[in-house]
Design a protein around this motif. Structure first.
Motif, PDB file in Angstrom:
ATOM      1  N   ASN A   1     -20.089 -34.768 -71.898  1.00 46.54           N
ATOM      2  CA  ASN A   1     -18.781 -34.786 -71.248  1.00 46.54           C
ATOM      3  C   ASN A   1     -17.787 -35.438 -72.199  1.00 46.54           C
ATOM      4  O   ASN A   1     -18.066 -36.512 -72.737  1.00 46.54           O
ATOM      5  N   VAL A   2     -16.660 -34.790 -72.429  1.00 48.14           N
ATOM      6  CA  VAL A   2     -15.635 -35.309 -73.334  1.00 48.14           C
ATOM      7  C   VAL A   2     -14.476 -35.820 -72.491  1.00 48.14           C
ATOM      8  O   VAL A   2     -13.733 -35.037 -71.881  1.00 48.14           O
ATOM      9  N   LEU A   3     -14.328 -37.134 -72.420  1.00 48.10           N
ATOM     10  CA  LEU A   3     -13.285 -37.732 -71.591  1.00 48.10           C
ATOM     11  C   LEU A   3     -11.919 -37.561 -72.250  1.00 48.10           C
ATOM     12  O   LEU A   3     -11.735 -37.900 -73.415  1.00 48.10           O
ATOM     13  N   SER A   4     -10.972 -37.043 -71.494  1.00 48.52           N
ATOM     14  CA  SER A   4      -9.616 -36.840 -72.019  1.00 48.52           C
ATOM     15  C   SER A   4      -8.571 -37.007 -70.915  1.00 48.52           C
ATOM     16  O   SER A   4      -7.561 -36.308 -70.889  1.00 48.52           O
ATOM     17  N   GLY A   5      -8.845 -37.910 -69.977  1.00 48.69           N
ATOM     18  CA  GLY A   5      -7.890 -38.133 -68.886  1.00 48.69           C
ATOM     19  C   GLY A   5      -7.910 -36.991 -67.893  1.00 48.69           C
ATOM     20  O   GLY A   5      -8.974 -36.520 -67.466  1.00 48.69           O
ATOM     21  N   LYS A   6      -6.735 -36.491 -67.552  1.00 51.50           N
ATOM     22  CA  LYS A   6      -6.615 -35.424 -66.558  1.00 51.50           C
ATOM     23  C   LYS A   6      -7.216 -34.106 -67.038  1.00 51.50           C
ATOM     24  O   LYS A   6      -7.478 -33.209 -66.223  1.00 51.50           O
ATOM     25  N   THR A   7      -7.422 -33.959 -68.336  1.00 49.64           N
ATOM     26  CA  THR A   7      -7.981 -32.714 -68.877  1.00 49.64           C
ATOM     27  C   THR A   7      -9.473 -32.821 -69.180  1.00 49.64           C
ATOM     28  O   THR A   7     -10.030 -31.976 -69.877  1.00 49.64           O
ATOM     29  N   THR A   8     -10.131 -33.866 -68.649  1.00 49.24           N
ATOM     30  CA  THR A   8     -11.563 -34.064 -68.931  1.00 49.24           C
ATOM     31  C   THR A   8     -12.393 -32.843 -68.561  1.00 49.24           C
ATOM     32  O   THR A   8     -13.314 -32.463 -69.299  1.00 49.24           O
ATOM     33  N   TRP A   9     -12.089 -32.227 -67.461  1.00 46.09           N
ATOM     34  CA  TRP A   9     -12.906 -31.094 -66.991  1.00 46.09           C
ATOM     35  C   TRP A   9     -12.884 -29.943 -67.992  1.00 46.09           C
ATOM     36  O   TRP A   9     -13.906 -29.316 -68.271  1.00 46.09           O
ATOM     37  N   ILE A  10     -11.702 -29.684 -68.586  1.00 44.81           N
ATOM     38  CA  ILE A  10     -11.617 -28.555 -69.519  1.00 44.81           C
ATOM     39  C   ILE A  10     -12.149 -28.930 -70.899  1.00 44.81           C
ATOM     40  O   ILE A  10     -12.816 -28.131 -71.550  1.00 44.81           O
TER      41      ILE A  10
END
Length: 356
Positions: free
Chosen positions: A134-143
């Motif tokens: 899982n790549v954490l990127s705030g609000k775009t983490t899911w994508i």
């Protein structure tokens, strides 16, 4: 070095993003040699420079750079990476072209990629190493997570340097729900560290070790040096700047090095009471192997490091603060946490390498 074609030649290619990807590949490279394989290293920038210093007897090949840079303002990091996505896509294509050429030129039978997305080929076995399923990127983490998993699925296996079950070190980064993990052919291989714990007399009250892309590495270096003016104790400060020659400078009770190679760095870790460092995953694995107390300063805007710092603070292991508010007085918090316990993680390398 000349290749012995009776051996199995394996390309090991870490990403050049700080030094962590390169340093955690060192134990893999050493184990390949112990098990009769012939590793060839490939990377770019300071990651390649470090590997060439640590493993001068191996063939070293240069890959194109992803040109990953941090902005001075943490809020701009995500957008800078998105802006550079076209360059990254071009680099992935260039990697694929080079791999195809090297398979024939160096008689490669396997590829081990640490987060380099183009180091794969359908003709030979390709392994991807990452602790970020899982790549954490705030609000775009899911994508960002879905996109990364899409690339991982193109490899034959995914090696995660962590423990499969609790307690583990990567948390949600390296662990997926069962239905997702099956698609990626994941193997948990235990923690990776080039160091061993040794019982040595304490020489330094504080060790500072920096790494990571610019300009944030220099920003933190300047800030800590300023704060150390009020510190009472012996300090060793490793800047994390891999240069042609090692430089050493003594200023009062502080001794500065531009970089250290593995043997000296292992000794220095073991001689130090407390470590100030980024909360990068490779650093965490080193601290766990050595059983050290630390204080984390996550790279601004890097969600992964912020998550890891919070996770290990919540578990009572280590304190941290944002770079912008760091003061030397913060080190008083270290004794409120247990630090990492020395972990002797065993990896069955012979079994893993049978994949080739």
């Amino acid at each position: 070095m000349t290749l012995n074609n009776s051996q199995k030649n394996i390309l090991v290619a870490p990403l050049n993003w700080g030094l962590g990807h390169a340093t955690r590949c060192i134990p893999i490279i050493r184990e390949l040699e112990k098990n009769g394989y012939n590793p060839i290293i490939a990377s770019d920038g300071i990651a390649l420079d470090l590997l060439k210093k640590e493993l001068p007897h191996l063939i070293a090949l240069e890959l194109p750079s992803y040109n990953i840079e941090y902005s001075r303002k943490s809020a701009n990091l995500k957008w800078k990476l998105i802006k550079n996505s076209l360059k990254i896509t071009k680099t992935i294509y260039q990697e694929k072209v080079l791999v195809k050429k090297w398979i024939s030129e160096y008689n490669l039978v396997g590829l081990i990629s640490d987060n380099r997305l183009g180091i794969r080929n359908k003709k030979i076995k390709s392994i991807f190493i990452t602790h970020q399923l899982n790549v954490l990127s705030g609000k775009t983490t899911w994508i960002s997570s879905k996109l990364h998993q899409h690339f991982i699925a193109k490899f034959d296996e995914c090696w995660v340097p962590d423990l499969k079950n609790f307690p583990n070190f990567s948390g949600v980064l390296g662990h997926l729900k069962k239905d997702k993990s099956k698609k990626l052919n994941i193997k948990y291989i235990g923690i990776l560290s080039r160091f061993e714990k040794k019982d040595l007399p304490k020489k330094y009250d504080l060790m500072v070790i920096l790494s990571g892309p610019e300009p944030q590495r220099t920003i933190l270096e300047d800030k800590i040096i300023l704060e150390l003016q009020d510190y009472k104790g012996k300090v060793v400060f490793i800047k994390g700047k891999v240069e042609a020659e090692q430089k050493q400078e003594q200023l009062g009770e502080i001794i500065f090095y531009n970089f250290m190679q593995s043997q000296q760095l292992e000794k220095t870790f073991n001689e130090s009471e407390i470590v100030i460092c980024r909360s990068g995953y490779t650093t965490i694995m080193d601290l766990a192997k050595l059983g050290k107390k630390a204080f984390f300063i996550p790279t601004p805007g890097q969600y992964e490091q912020e998550y890891l710092a919070k996770k290990h603070k919540r578990n009572g292991l280590v304190s941290f603060c944002k770079q912008s508010i760091f003061k030397i007085e913060k080190l008083k918090e270290v004794n409120q946490y247990s630090g990492f316990s020395s972990l002797n993680s065993k990896t069955n390398w012979e079994e893993l390498f049978q994949f080739f």
